[in-house]
Scaffold this motif. Structure first.
Motif, short mmCIF file in Angstrom:
data_model
loop_
_atom_site.label_atom_id
_atom_site.label_comp_id
_atom_site.label_asym_id
_atom_site.label_seq_id
_atom_site.Cartn_x
_atom_site.Cartn_y
_atom_site.Cartn_z
N GLU A 169 -0.49 -3.61 10.34
CA GLU A 169 -0.24 -3.02 9.02
C GLU A 169 1.13 -2.36 8.95
OE1 GLU A 169 -3.76 -1.16 7.68
OE2 GLU A 169 -3.02 -0.83 5.65
N ASP A 170 1.69 -2.06 10.15
CA ASP A 170 3.00 -1.40 10.14
C ASP A 170 4.15 -2.38 10.35
OD1 ASP A 170 2.93 -0.22 13.61
OD2 ASP A 170 2.26 -2.07 12.66
N LEU A 171 3.89 -3.67 10.27
CA LEU A 171 4.95 -4.66 10.40
C LEU A 171 5.89 -4.57 9.19
CD1 LEU A 171 2.94 -7.81 11.59
CD2 LEU A 171 4.62 -6.54 12.94
N LYS A 172 7.15 -4.94 9.43
CA LYS A 172 8.09 -4.91 8.31
C LYS A 172 7.70 -6.02 7.34
CE LYS A 172 12.35 -2.94 10.17
NZ LYS A 172 11.98 -2.69 11.53
N GLY A 173 7.79 -5.69 6.07
CA GLY A 173 7.43 -6.69 5.07
C GLY A 173 6.04 -6.46 4.52
N VAL A 174 5.30 -5.49 5.10
CA VAL A 174 3.99 -5.13 4.56
C VAL A 174 4.19 -3.83 3.79
CG1 VAL A 174 1.63 -4.48 5.09
CG2 VAL A 174 2.78 -6.20 6.49
N HIS A 175 4.01 -3.91 2.47
CA HIS A 175 4.27 -2.74 1.62
C HIS A 175 3.04 -2.39 0.81
CE1 HIS A 175 8.59 -3.26 2.28
NE2 HIS A 175 8.44 -4.54 1.99
N SER A 176 2.97 -1.14 0.38
CA SER A 176 1.90 -0.81 -0.55
C SER A 176 2.38 -1.16 -1.96
CB SER A 176 1.53 0.67 -0.46
OG SER A 176 2.33 1.45 -1.32
N ALA A 177 1.48 -1.68 -2.76
CA ALA A 177 1.84 -2.05 -4.13
C ALA A 177 2.31 -0.82 -4.89
CB ALA A 177 0.64 -2.68 -4.84
N ARG A 178 1.75 0.33 -4.56
CA ARG A 178 2.15 1.56 -5.26
C ARG A 178 3.64 1.81 -5.08
NH1 ARG A 178 3.20 6.41 -3.11
NH2 ARG A 178 2.41 5.64 -1.14
N GLU A 179 4.13 1.63 -3.84
CA GLU A 179 5.56 1.85 -3.58
C GLU A 179 6.39 0.78 -4.25
OE1 GLU A 179 5.98 4.11 0.66
OE2 GLU A 179 5.45 1.98 0.75
N PHE A 180 5.88 -0.45 -4.27
CA PHE A 180 6.61 -1.54 -4.92
C PHE A 180 6.74 -1.27 -6.40
CE2 PHE A 180 8.40 -5.68 -4.68
CZ PHE A 180 8.04 -6.36 -5.83
N VAL A 181 5.67 -0.74 -7.02
CA VAL A 181 5.69 -0.40 -8.44
C VAL A 181 6.68 0.75 -8.67
CG1 VAL A 181 4.33 0.58 -10.34
CG2 VAL A 181 3.36 -1.23 -8.92
N TRP A 182 6.66 1.74 -7.81
CA TRP A 182 7.64 2.84 -7.91
C TRP A 182 9.06 2.29 -7.84
CZ3 TRP A 182 5.99 7.54 -4.33
CH2 TRP A 182 5.05 8.31 -5.04
N TRP A 183 9.22 1.31 -6.98
CA TRP A 183 10.54 0.71 -6.78
C TRP A 183 11.03 0.04 -8.05
CZ3 TRP A 183 11.36 -4.78 -6.44
CH2 TRP A 183 12.66 -5.15 -6.05
N TYR A 184 10.21 -0.83 -8.67
CA TYR A 184 10.72 -1.53 -9.86
C TYR A 184 10.71 -0.64 -11.11
CZ TYR A 184 5.88 -3.25 -11.09
OH TYR A 184 4.55 -3.39 -11.40
N ASN A 185 9.95 0.48 -11.02
CA ASN A 185 9.94 1.39 -12.16
C ASN A 185 10.93 2.55 -12.01
OD1 ASN A 185 8.32 0.34 -14.17
ND2 ASN A 185 6.42 1.05 -13.23
N GLY A 186 11.74 2.52 -10.96
CA GLY A 186 12.79 3.52 -10.83
C GLY A 186 12.34 4.91 -10.47
N HIS A 187 11.21 5.06 -9.81
CA HIS A 187 10.77 6.37 -9.34
C HIS A 187 11.73 6.79 -8.22
CE1 HIS A 187 8.27 9.41 -7.38
NE2 HIS A 187 7.38 9.33 -8.35
N PRO A 188 12.14 8.08 -8.21
CA PRO A 188 13.10 8.50 -7.18
C PRO A 188 12.61 8.24 -5.75
CG PRO A 188 12.76 10.25 -8.80
CD PRO A 188 11.83 9.15 -9.17
N TYR A 189 11.31 8.25 -5.52
CA TYR A 189 10.79 7.99 -4.18
C TYR A 189 10.68 6.51 -3.87
CZ TYR A 189 9.48 12.92 -3.67
OH TYR A 189 9.48 14.29 -3.57
N GLY A 190 10.98 5.66 -4.86
CA GLY A 190 10.83 4.22 -4.62
C GLY A 190 12.15 3.51 -4.41
#
Lengths: 175, 487
Positions: free
Chosen positions: B130-151
């Motif tokens: 689960e800690d391999l690179k390329g495994v992300h939580s959808a929550r963080e991915f959503v933060w990322w495309y929605n411009g959340h400062p933590y994403g």
């Protein structure tokens, strides 16, 4: 315009006519918010709100609030029930402002005859009704019911949060 | 009915009886926070309501969760901003519970504290890799495309692979699939964060798999989102017809649920509607049912990078009251991919001095009244402390669910006020907003009031207009605080 008035109902900063302020003050001291609604809506019954230039034809619509209070209003042809509710300070939520992206303006049509006169809901409306709380066989979205002469006399219940809440003896059948 | 009316009469005149205003602090400015504020302001004339949020920007997931291509869903922001503009309400951004101010301090400053801070963490799958690179939580991915400062620093690699696997089939999973597969020209005119738009324009992802443990009848998404993803232009949809077979237990589930019935119908139609093979260069969306992840596979060439998911076939088992769960069958298969997005549920985070049920991931409560521990004893109540939204119910439901959730919590609060349960605190005046601002000032916290958010809002809209977008989100703390200006 009227919707803004509704939303800022208890904000001291909005512009309101002396008549409304009087009714609001009366309501405050008596604690009888129901009287305020009746007073306002009787005032409004002959108004054609919504900026119509000519005297638009209106139909009679009765909203039944979550507490069982009956609020008769007149709605111009072509106005949606959501707009009409807001123009008359009736507590009907409209989170997405009529764009078919929520289910908060959910109303229950209280008799089959009027329900059957409505056009079939679109896929989009049905998708939103899927999510409505206390959905019944005669549920529709208030923003999609547009006033027409055939709907004169229609009665719409605003569902309470809980499924078991009975409005004046009317028990919504689970869908 | 008459009793209900009389109660409302009492609640509305509460503040005229008491000599000082009821001071309420709501932690969290998403739908739960704002619907609660609205109801308290309406029900308790004279109450003063402060809404704090650790971000400089309000609205919670309406801003950082709702997908960029769903602008109408965000219209509710207009209603919330009217609440914030009420003279008795103050939004105080950049104030973090547990960092800028403690829960104990808030309960000292206010008569009532309502916690509505949602769920900022994830359920873990709990499998190897689960800690391999390329495994992300959808929550963080959503933060990322929605411009959340933590994403903004997520930096997902969309160029090393043509295949993405999404675990989960709820609306968040569908949002992520849609953002990965939609033509970027359509995304370019939304409020998507520019760093995400750039990455998506360079993305090599052409195939997305939505993997669910159970069948089409149990899929957690709702009709609007499903219809939308199935309707993406020039997208090949694949659903195995054998997955659509239903059992009597499935029929029973559908009989009792309109949503599941309609989802099943949509999936059935989609399975047979299109061509049986994708055309060359066509993007693909595959619905994979009855598969649960057993472990994430590591790439041979790129150490520590994910190269696929080892899936176990499942079968359904009834556990009573119409529910069916997935059971592993011991048969496995691999699904190759270069990126995995886990969309299996959010999880709330506890703070100091707050009772918390780690198993359910919520604050123990009865109708929004916080309980002192997890024993379930309804008599051990934390006076003056309430909870609303995902922190109260768990991370499910839609924006409107919070409307009813807030109604329940505020009813509990109003009952407690009326019955004198809170008399020991409400008897005394509280420092409220003035006290809070004094402490924050002493700690050099730069509070962002609503007027400062309005400056951010205006600037984002201005920047957006230069690029034919409704807004261009500011995504770093520095930029946000700079535009907010000092208070």
């Amino acid at each position: 315009m009227s919707r803004t008035r509704f939303r800022q109902g208890h904000c001291g900063q909005c512009q309101r006519s002396p008549v409304e302020l009087l009714s609001e003050t009366r309501a405050f001291f008596q604690g009888a918010i129901f009287q305020k609604h009746h007073y306002f809506s009787t005032l409004g019954s002959n108004n054609t709100s919504g900026g119509g230039d000519e005297q638009k034809e209106t139909i009679s619509v009765t909203f039944v609030s979550k507490d069982g209070e009956e609020i008769p209003i007149r709605v111009p042809i072509g106005t949606s029930m959501l707009e009409a509710a807001h123009q008359n300070d009736i507590e009907l939520e409209g989170a997405c402002e009529g764009s078919l992206a929520c289910s908060t303006c959910h109303v229950i049509v209280m008799d089959m005859e009027h329900y059957n006169k409505l056009e079939e809901p679109s896929d989009e409306e049905n998708d939103m009704l899927d999510l409505a709380f206390g959905l019944t066989e005669t549920s529709r979205l208030g923003c999609q019911i547009i006033a027409r002469p055939e709907l004169d006399g229609i009665r719409l219940a605003i569902p309470a949060a809980t499924r078991n809440f009975a409005v004046d003896g009317y028990v919504a059948k689970p869908h | 009915m008459a009793i209900f009316g009389a109660r409302r009469f009492l609640w509305r005149s509460f503040s005229t009886i008491s000599s000082h205003p009821l001071r309420v602090c709501i932690v969290g400015s998403g739908p739960a926070g704002f619907y609660t504020a609205e109801k308290i302001l309406k029900t308790h004339q004279g109450s003063q309501v402060d809404i704090i949020d650790r971000l400089p920007t309000p609205y919670g997931l309406v801003r950082s969760g709702v997908a960029p291509d769903h602008p109408e869903t965000k219209n509710v922001i207009n209603q919330f901003s009217r609440v914030a503009q009420n003279g008795r309400c103050s939004f105080l951004g950049n104030v973090a519970l547990g960092y800028s101010i403690s829960l104990v301090e808030l309960r000292e400053l206010y008569h009532v504290v309502v916690l509505a801070y949602g769920a900022e963490s994830d359920r873990v799958v709990g499998i190897p890799g689960e800690d391999l690179k390329g495994v992300h939580s959808a929550r963080e991915f959503v933060w990322w495309y929605n411009g959340h400062p933590y994403g903004r620093n997520l930096d997902p690699d969309l160029k090393n692979t043509d295949t993405a696997v999404i675990l989960g089939q709820g609306n968040v999973a569908l949002d992520v699939a849609r953002i990965l597969l939609r033509p970027t020209s359509e995304l370019a005119i939304t409020d998507i964060a520019s760093h995400a738009l750039t990455a998506l324009e360079q993305s090599s992802i052409r195939k997305v798999y939505l993997v669910g443990r159970r069948g089409p009848v149990q899929a957690a998404c709702t009709a609007k989102e499903l219809r939308e993803v199935l309707g993406i232009k020039d997208l090949y949809i694949h659903i195995k017809e054998t997955d659509l077979k239903i059992t009597p237990a499935d029929e029973e589930e559908m009989k009792n649920s309109r949503i599941h019935r309609r989802i099943y119908e949509l999936l059935s139609k989609a399975a047979t509607a299109g061509p049986s093979q994708p055309s060359s260069g066509q993007r693909e969306l595959h619905f994979v049912f009855f598969r649960q992840p057993d472990r994430f596979l590591e790439s041979y060439d790129k150490k520590r990078y994910v190269s696929g998911v080892h899936l176990e076939k499942t079968t359904l088992k009834g556990i009573g009251s119409g529910k069916q769960i997935a059971i592993g069958t011991g048969q496995f298969e691999n699904l190759s991919c270069g990126i995995v997005l886990k969309s299996i549920g959010y999880k709330s985070v506890p703070v100091d001095d707050l009772p918390f049920d780690n198993q359910k991931g919520v604050v123990p409560n009865v109708k929004g009244r916080v309980l002192s521990d997890n024993s379930g004893d309804p008599t051990s109540i934390e006076n003056g402390l309430y909870v609303c939204g995902w922190l109260k119910r768990g991370p499910t439901g839609i924006i409107a669910t919070n409307l009813y959730c807030a109604e329940e919590t505020v009813t509990s609060l109003s009952e407690d006020l009326e019955l004198g349960v809170l008399a020991s605190t409400t008897r005394l005046p509280k420092l409220g907003r003035d006290g809070l601002l004094q402490i924050l000032d002493n700690r050099n916290v730069r509070v962002v009031p609503f007027s400062a958010w309005e400056r951010i809002d205006k600037e984002e809209k201005r920047l957006g207009s230069l690029r034919n977008k409704p807004r261009e989100k500011l995504t770093s703390w520095e930029e946000l605080l700079k535009v907010a200006g000092s208070e």
